[in-house]
Design a protein around this motif. Structure first.
Motif, PDB file in Angstrom:
ATOM      1  N   GLY A   1      -8.669  40.362  18.205  1.00 34.99           N
ATOM      2  CA  GLY A   1      -9.544  40.245  19.367  1.00 34.99           C
ATOM      3  C   GLY A   1      -9.875  38.813  19.727  1.00 34.99           C
ATOM      4  O   GLY A   1     -11.024  38.385  19.600  1.00 34.99           O
TER       5      GLY A   1
ATOM      6  N   TYR B   1     -11.114  32.885  15.070  1.00 40.44           N
ATOM      7  CA  TYR B   1      -9.950  33.752  14.861  1.00 40.44           C
ATOM      8  C   TYR B   1      -9.470  33.647  13.417  1.00 40.44           C
ATOM      9  O   TYR B   1      -9.126  34.658  12.780  1.00 40.44           O
TER      10      TYR B   1
ATOM     11  N   THR C   1     -12.701  38.962  22.119  1.00 39.89           N
ATOM     12  CA  THR C   1     -13.770  39.937  21.829  1.00 39.89           C
ATOM     13  C   THR C   1     -14.292  39.719  20.412  1.00 39.89           C
ATOM     14  O   THR C   1     -15.261  38.999  20.203  1.00 39.89           O
ATOM     15  N   ARG C   2     -13.632  40.319  19.463  1.00 36.21           N
ATOM     16  CA  ARG C   2     -14.063  40.234  18.065  1.00 36.21           C
ATOM     17  C   ARG C   2     -14.120  38.802  17.561  1.00 36.21           C
ATOM     18  O   ARG C   2     -15.045  38.434  16.829  1.00 36.21           O
ATOM     19  N   SER C   3     -13.133  37.990  17.939  1.00 34.55           N
ATOM     20  CA  SER C   3     -13.066  36.604  17.466  1.00 34.55           C
ATOM     21  C   SER C   3     -13.626  35.629  18.496  1.00 34.55           C
ATOM     22  O   SER C   3     -13.239  34.455  18.536  1.00 34.55           O
TER      23      SER C   3
ATOM     24  N   ASN D   1     -11.585  35.730  10.957  1.00 36.48           N
ATOM     25  CA  ASN D   1     -11.250  37.157  10.983  1.00 36.48           C
ATOM     26  C   ASN D   1      -9.864  37.410  10.406  1.00 36.48           C
ATOM     27  O   ASN D   1      -9.627  38.447   9.769  1.00 36.48           O
TER      28      ASN D   1
ATOM     29  N   ASP E   1     -18.261  38.503  19.056  1.00 31.66           N
ATOM     30  CA  ASP E   1     -18.905  39.054  17.857  1.00 31.66           C
ATOM     31  C   ASP E   1     -19.208  37.945  16.855  1.00 31.66           C
ATOM     32  O   ASP E   1     -18.558  36.892  16.845  1.00 31.66           O
TER      33      ASP E   1
END
Length: 705
Positions: A572, A204, A575-577, A207, A580
């Motif tokens: 995210g 996290y 999700t993103r963090s 990002n 991905d």
């Protein structure tokens, strides 16, 4: 990698440690209890005044003997002091009902620096039990690291990531910390060493730094050499779903009771961060729920005047036990309400809830039989009533007269039969002492003796599929008067109970799968499996997700938090963090493999008494009666917990995080320079003290790669 330690002049990348869940020490900054300010609340309990308040302790046992001759008032006063102390500790550590803010007049913050991540309970006798990064720090220091190039970014692990930034500016401050470390170390970029939840926090952070106005991709290239996740739950850990239901006592099982564990565990806003969002195609389901209905029984006050009319002492405390099939629910012991010296009534508030079969049991089924029982504490129940009136000849007052008569009638009795007489007295007295001791023990553990009970009746005699509500009347007969007698009227009490049955479809609550996903089953899942009851063929199970489980449990606040604080977070967190690839050039993933690891669980409804006192209760429990229909892929089902093991075709996880979650990092191989190290048999926490793990770290951070 080299096996020798580098010299003090060797090259070293600065290392910033980001600890995992429960792994930052916490201290009290503000409190109404002034003597606690500045002290460590997580988890040095002795410094706060705790000594022996735990289940099974002398203080706990003494409290259960209240009213008995062996009850100690001195121990009671100490118990009250310790209990208030524990209540204050729970007040400081748990969050408010919103799972985000602290309770009034409380400010608890993480202990900064390496002292906050080395040992949770520092001390010569406790270090080996409470270590976190202590062994890692020691190994790095032996390799030449100092406070100049080894630091920790501690955080409040109770909060979701957005709240960490909002309240503490944690990620902004971590950017400043990284910049200062790099500057102090000849502009050498940093290695982020993260463990468990700390991996998600580190991901996290990367990002966050990428999107920050003063950050960006160039900032990361300049300041971060590598991201090193250890035991990372990239896709979550199914164990976190069960912890949300059971309440996480965080290893304090002897200190916290079940309700306190629920209060603490369910108050933490970070819990959903660890739970899977959506399962990969080849992962088994996380949640199985037995298909059941629910029978609700409420009982108005019971008039026991006639039942207790021959009591010679004051009305006893009574409790109501309701038996449904093989399940039993007992209320707390409650005192009588006496009106005008005659009317004696007892109140048993709350709704008694029993799980039922999916369909209404037949009249012949033992599973659908209901019975009411009144009990009093201990084993010597109704003892005054059981004793018949003594005659004048048997009374203690006339004992000398009785002895004189017996001697005249049989002068040789007390000479020839003296040994037998003494033996009989000793045996009788030993028996009485044994009964008294058993009575005290039974009262201490909450046992009770039946005073009155009703005849069993069938649920199907009152409830049908079309008429789910009913009012039933039943008579409870005194246990000593169950057989009718022409010489004595039966003592009894009448009970008027209300029954309400919820079929399986009415038990399920609305589910928020789109807005608050938890352990969702993927579309086109490639995993097929089922469970069954080990004896009852008519019992079936539904394969579902964490959303339905939390919804049925009534945890709307948790689901709302997931939607507001996780799904709407631009970073995210799940999700993103998490899934991905992180925005960094190098990733060095390290984790243990081939330990039995939880993949899911089978749940069923609990028998509970629901009251209007806002008490935290869990509605579901593990179903230990469930079995796998077919055991493929090295899976096992023990005590309701589904485990992956190394016996299957693939690998298993580290005892906490499943292999499919930690191994997800391999999907990033096209986005970064990826290295993966799997340590055979290494445990999720114990890996931090593993010399093999230390060698991997030191070899990497001391080489110019």
């Amino acid at each position: 990698y080299c096996s020798t330690m580098p010299s003090d002049n060797a090259f070293r990348y600065p290392v910033l440690i980001i600890p995992g869940f429960m792994s930052s020490g916490m201290e009290i900054k503000e409190s109404d209890t002034k003597s606690w300010v500045g002290k460590r609340v997580w988890i040095n309990l002795n410094s706060l005044g705790f000594q022996s308040l735990h289940r099974g302790s002398a203080l706990d046992i003494n409290e259960s003997l209240r009213g008995e001759s062996s009850f100690s008032e001195e121990k009671h006063r100490e118990y009250e002091r310790q209990f208030k102390c524990k209540s204050k500790w729970l007040h400081h550590m748990s969050l408010s009902n919103d799972m985000l803010t602290e309770r009034p007049n409380v400010k608890v913050r993480p202990i900064s620096g390496l002292n906050g991540v080395d040992y949770l309970t520092p001390g010569a006798l406790t270090n080996h039990l409470s270590y976190v990064f202590g062994p890692v720090i020691r190994a790095l220091q032996e390799a030449g690291y100092t406070d100049n190039d080894l630091e920790a970014a501690t955080y409040d692990w109770r909060l979701p990531p957005s709240e960490l930034e909002k309240r503490d500016q944690y990620f902004t401050n971590t950017m400043r910390q990284v910049e200062e470390m790099r500057k102090r170390n000849n502009n050498t970029p940093i290695v982020l060493l993260c463990h468990s939840l700390g991996c998600k926090t580190g991901h996290y952070f990367l990002n966050f730094a990428k999107d920050h106005p003063e950050g960006g991709e160039n900032w990361i290239k300049k300041h971060i050499h590598a991201y090193m996740p250890v035991g990372a739950p990239h896709l979550g850990a199914p164990k976190a779903v069960r912890a949300t239901i059971d309440g996480d006592k965080m290893g304090l099982d002897a200190f916290l009771n079940d309700e306190e564990g629920l209060i603490l565990g369910r108050s933490l806003g970070s819990g959903p961060w660890l739970a899977p969002r959506e399962l990969p195609r080849k992962a088994p389901p996380v949640v199985f729920i037995r298909k059941e209905g629910v029978l609700e029984i409420t009982v108005p006050p019971i008039d026991c005047s006639d039942l207790l009319r021959e009591r010679k002492d004051s009305p006893p405390k009574l409790r109501l036990a309701i038996i449904f099939g093989k399940d039993v629910l007992t209320s707390d012991f409650t005192s009588a309400k006496v009106s005008r010296g005659k009317f004696i009534s007892y109140e048993f508030p709350g709704t008694f809830q029993f799980p039922t079969t999916a369909d209404i049991p037949t009249r012949q089924s033992k599973e659908g039989m209901i019975q009411f029982v009144l009990q009093e504490p201990g084993l010597k129940g109704a003892k005054n009533e059981a004793q018949e009136e003594k005659t004048l000849y048997e009374s203690p007052v006339c004992c000398p007269l009785r002895c004189a008569v017996e001697i005249l009638l049989c002068p040789f009795k007390y000479v020839l039969c003296l040994p037998c007489t003494l033996t009989g007295c000793i045996v009788r007295k030993s028996y009485e002492l044994t009964v008294d001791a058993a009575h005290l023990t039974a009262a201490a553990v909450g046992a009770g003796t039946n005073v009155a009970r009703s005849a069993p009746f069938s649920m199907a005699s009152a409830i049908t599929s079309k008429h789910r509500d009913a009012k039933v009347k039943s008579t409870l007969h005194h246990v000593l008067d169950e057989e009718p007698s022409i010489f004595k009227s039966q003592r009894k009490a009448h009970i008027s109970a209300r029954l309400h049955w919820l079929p399986p479809m009415d038990v399920v609550r609305p589910v928020m799968r789109q807005t608050s996903p938890v352990a969702l089953l993927p579309k086109g899942s490639a995993y097929t499996m089922s469970v069954r009851h080990h004896k009852k063929k008519h019992v079936t199970y539904d394969i579902t997700d964490g959303c339905e489980l939390l919804s049925n449990e009534g945890m709307g606040t948790t689901l709302a938090l997931i939607g507001d604080r996780y799904e709407k977070d631009e970073m995210g967190p799940r999700t993103r963090s998490a899934a991905d690839a992180p925005p960094v050039d190098r990733v060095v993933a390290i984790f243990g493999v081939n330990r039995p690891t939880e993949l899911g669980a089978v749940y069923r409804r609990r028998c509970i008494i629901v009251k209007d006192d806002h008490r935290v209760q869990k509605l579901h429990t593990l179903d230990s009666s469930a079995r796998l229909v077919s055991n493929k892929g090295g899976l096992s089902l023990k005590g309701g917990i589904l485990l992956e093991t190394e016996k299957g075709a693939g690998k298993s996880g580290d005892g906490t995080v499943p292999y499919w979650s930690m191994n997800h990092c391999r999907s990033w191989k096209d986005s970064c320079n990826l290295k993966v190290f799997e340590l055979q048999g290494a445990d999720h926490r114990e890996i931090l003290a593993d010399p093999k793990f230390h060698q991997i770290i030191i070899a990497y951070v001391t080489s110019k790669s």
